[in-house]
Write an enzyme that holds these catalytic residues in place. Structure first.
Site, PDB file in Angstrom:
ATOM      1  N   GLU A   1       0.900  -1.220   0.060  1.00  0.00           N
ATOM      2  CA  GLU A   1      -0.077   0.037  -0.022  1.00  0.00           C
ATOM      3  C   GLU A   1       0.810   1.262  -0.198  1.00  0.00           C
ATOM      4  O   GLU A   1       0.433   2.135  -0.572  1.00  0.00           O
ATOM      5  CB  GLU A   1      -1.062   0.171   1.040  1.00  0.00           C
ATOM      6  CG  GLU A   1      -2.205  -0.995   1.216  1.00  0.00           C
ATOM      7  CD  GLU A   1      -2.858  -0.702  -0.039  1.00  0.00           C
ATOM      8  OE1 GLU A   1      -2.941   0.289  -0.525  1.00  0.00           O
ATOM      9  OE2 GLU A   1      -3.844  -1.668  -0.458  1.00  0.00           O
TER      10      GLU A   1
ATOM     11  N   TYR B   1      -6.134   7.067   3.781  1.00  0.00           N
ATOM     12  CA  TYR B   1      -6.501   5.833   2.815  1.00  0.00           C
ATOM     13  C   TYR B   1      -5.770   4.656   3.059  1.00  0.00           C
ATOM     14  O   TYR B   1      -6.193   3.257   3.452  1.00  0.00           O
ATOM     15  CB  TYR B   1      -6.280   6.254   1.398  1.00  0.00           C
ATOM     16  CG  TYR B   1      -5.993   4.967   0.436  1.00  0.00           C
ATOM     17  CD1 TYR B   1      -7.073   4.445   0.236  1.00  0.00           C
ATOM     18  CD2 TYR B   1      -4.699   4.606   0.202  1.00  0.00           C
ATOM     19  CE1 TYR B   1      -6.991   3.121  -0.607  1.00  0.00           C
ATOM     20  CE2 TYR B   1      -4.454   3.558  -0.536  1.00  0.00           C
ATOM     21  CZ  TYR B   1      -5.622   2.661  -0.810  1.00  0.00           C
ATOM     22  OH  TYR B   1      -5.399   1.793  -1.696  1.00  0.00           O
TER      23      TYR B   1
ATOM     24  N   ASP C   1      -9.680   5.368  -2.541  1.00  0.00           N
ATOM     25  CA  ASP C   1      -8.341   5.625  -3.568  1.00  0.00           C
ATOM     26  C   ASP C   1      -8.956   6.198  -4.833  1.00  0.00           C
ATOM     27  O   ASP C   1     -10.145   6.652  -4.840  1.00  0.00           O
ATOM     28  CB  ASP C   1      -7.450   4.655  -3.710  1.00  0.00           C
ATOM     29  CG  ASP C   1      -8.110   3.421  -4.862  1.00  0.00           C
ATOM     30  OD1 ASP C   1      -9.376   3.576  -5.154  1.00  0.00           O
ATOM     31  OD2 ASP C   1      -7.283   2.821  -5.187  1.00  0.00           O
TER      32      ASP C   1
ATOM     33  N   CYS D   1     -14.474  -0.111 -14.999  1.00  0.00           N
ATOM     34  CA  CYS D   1     -14.708   1.379 -14.689  1.00  0.00           C
ATOM     35  C   CYS D   1     -13.723   2.276 -14.868  1.00  0.00           C
ATOM     36  O   CYS D   1     -13.311   2.963 -13.791  1.00  0.00           O
ATOM     37  CB  CYS D   1     -15.643   1.410 -13.592  1.00  0.00           C
ATOM     38  SG  CYS D   1     -16.902   2.982 -13.612  1.00  0.00           S
TER      39      CYS D   1
ATOM     40  N   CYS E   1     -19.694  -0.930 -19.402  1.00  0.00           N
ATOM     41  CA  CYS E   1     -20.741  -0.998 -18.532  1.00  0.00           C
ATOM     42  C   CYS E   1     -21.605  -2.623 -18.637  1.00  0.00           C
ATOM     43  O   CYS E   1     -22.068  -2.912 -17.549  1.00  0.00           O
ATOM     44  CB  CYS E   1     -22.045   0.183 -18.856  1.00  0.00           C
ATOM     45  SG  CYS E   1     -21.390   1.676 -18.452  1.00  0.00           S
TER      46      CYS E   1
ATOM     47  N   CYS F   1     -20.041  -4.697 -16.406  1.00  0.00           N
ATOM     48  CA  CYS F   1     -20.081  -4.254 -14.892  1.00  0.00           C
ATOM     49  C   CYS F   1     -20.773  -5.150 -13.989  1.00  0.00           C
ATOM     50  O   CYS F   1     -22.048  -5.158 -14.406  1.00  0.00           O
ATOM     51  CB  CYS F   1     -20.254  -2.950 -14.773  1.00  0.00           C
ATOM     52  SG  CYS F   1     -19.967  -2.340 -13.040  1.00  0.00           S
TER      53      CYS F   1
ATOM     54  N   CYS G   1     -26.424   1.128 -11.274  1.00  0.00           N
ATOM     55  CA  CYS G   1     -25.701   2.305 -11.474  1.00  0.00           C
ATOM     56  C   CYS G   1     -26.293   3.607 -12.204  1.00  0.00           C
ATOM     57  O   CYS G   1     -26.695   3.326 -13.231  1.00  0.00           O
ATOM     58  CB  CYS G   1     -24.245   2.020 -12.405  1.00  0.00           C
ATOM     59  SG  CYS G   1     -23.247   3.400 -12.813  1.00  0.00           S
TER      60      CYS G   1
END
Length: 345
Positions: free
Chosen positions: A40, A121, A139, A191, A198, A201, A207
């Site tokens: 991270e 974060y 993020d 995305c 889409c 997704c 959405c």
């Protein structure tokens, strides 16, 4: 809608999770906190493709936090060279030493945020992924997914408060680490900033951005200010097949790194300081590099020969074998300058 997002996304993640060396498989035992923390920190403002080889080298050389805590800072800085944002490497060593001293990583966001270099974060990501705590992990990928999912019209960065609130509303109490990584993967592969796939997704049915017919315009971003440009000069000073390298001050741009001596561009100068040596200099060309807040054109001045005495006015320097310059751990800017000087030698 909120109560459906987690189940849809976790089902998708079970089959489509990216295979990353620092990750545990979806639904498996929690991963090693050291590996989560290290990845991270490396991933802050850096792509997974760039991080992967560094992560492998670090974990081979320093397999746990105790080993990293015992490492000399200059060795860690050299191993970090090329990854950028060098304050992360200094904070990495400082945090490793604190964790080693306390006998292990703390497991809450609040305690994790006390470690050097860990912001909101990173602390949330480690708490969720490594310790199974419920934490809201946001993020850049998550910002984009949430902005489209809820069709948030307010421009960034002003919309970050509502984005976090919306992310909180869909974060499950269980498996929040898998959920966070699923959101990241969705933003990285489906995305994306340049595309909204889409039809692939898992959240297409819920959405709101898809309903608008133009999800790509989200998140709305304020116009960026153009970056200023700076100029400067780096000096390649060679004697007996050795080049003079300096260690930059611990704080500031590229702090604590070995580098070629320069004229102070990092302090905001326009390259108007005098060269550190008298004698015959020749132009070695120009390298260009972009930092977060400015662009830099760095000229390379070359001075080579037996008449190169000990450079005056430069502290913290050493003569480094030219044949071993790759092992010096120069940051990208000065590695570019070194390659240019060698090509013009």
């Amino acid at each position: 809608m909120e109560d459906r997002v987690a189940s849809l996304l976790l089902d998708w993640y079970a089959d489509h999770a990216r295979s990353l060396t620092w990750r545990a498989a979806p639904g498996s035992a929690l991963p090693d906190p050291y590996r989560v923390w290290l990845s991270e920190v490396m991933l802050q403002q850096t792509t997974t493709a760039a991080v992967a080889p560094y992560f492998s080298r670090f974990t081979q050389r320093w397999p746990d936090v105790q080993a990293l805590a015992a490492a000399p800072e200059e060795e860690v800085m050299a191993a970090w060279a090329g990854l950028g944002y060098y304050s992360r490497a200094r904070n990495l060593v400082a945090a490793a030493r604190e964790v080693a001293a306390m006998g292990g990583f703390p497991d809450t966001e609040e305690e994790l945020r006390q470690l050097p270099g860990l912001g909101a974060y990173t602390a949330a990501a480690i708490a969720a992924i490594a310790f199974g705590r419920r934490a809201v992990v946001v993020d850049a990928n998550v910002e984009r997914v949430v902005s489209r999912l809820f069709a948030i019209e307010e421009p960034l960065p002003g919309s970050r408060k509502i984005i976090r609130q919306r992310a909180d509303s869909i974060t499950p109490d269980e498996r929040s680490g898998d959920f966070a990584q699923a959101m990241m993967d969705l933003g990285a592969t489906i995305c994306t900033a340049r595309d909204a796939r889409c039809l692939l997704c898992p959240l297409q049915e819920v959405c709101q951005g898809r309903v608008t017919g133009d999800p790509l315009r989200l998140p709305v971003k304020a116009a960026k200010k153009p970056k200023p440009s700076r100029t400067g000069t780096a000096f390649w000073i060679e004697r007996d097949s050795h080049v003079w390298l300096v260690t930059r001050p611990g704080r500031g741009m590229l702090g604590g790194m070995r580098a070629l001596p320069d004229d102070g561009w990092s302090a905001g100068s326009d390259g108007d300081e005098e060269a550190p040596l008298s004698g015959a200099w020749r132009a070695g060309g120009v390298v260009r590099h972009s930092f977060t807040h400015f662009h830099l054109e760095l000229g390379v001045a070359i001075h080579a020969g037996d008449d190169c005495g000990e450079p005056s006015g430069l502290t913290g320097g050493e003569w480094w074998p030219v044949a071993e310059i790759e092992a010096a751990g120069l940051p990208t800017l000065f590695a570019k300058a070194a390659r240019l000087a060698l090509a013009r030698a």
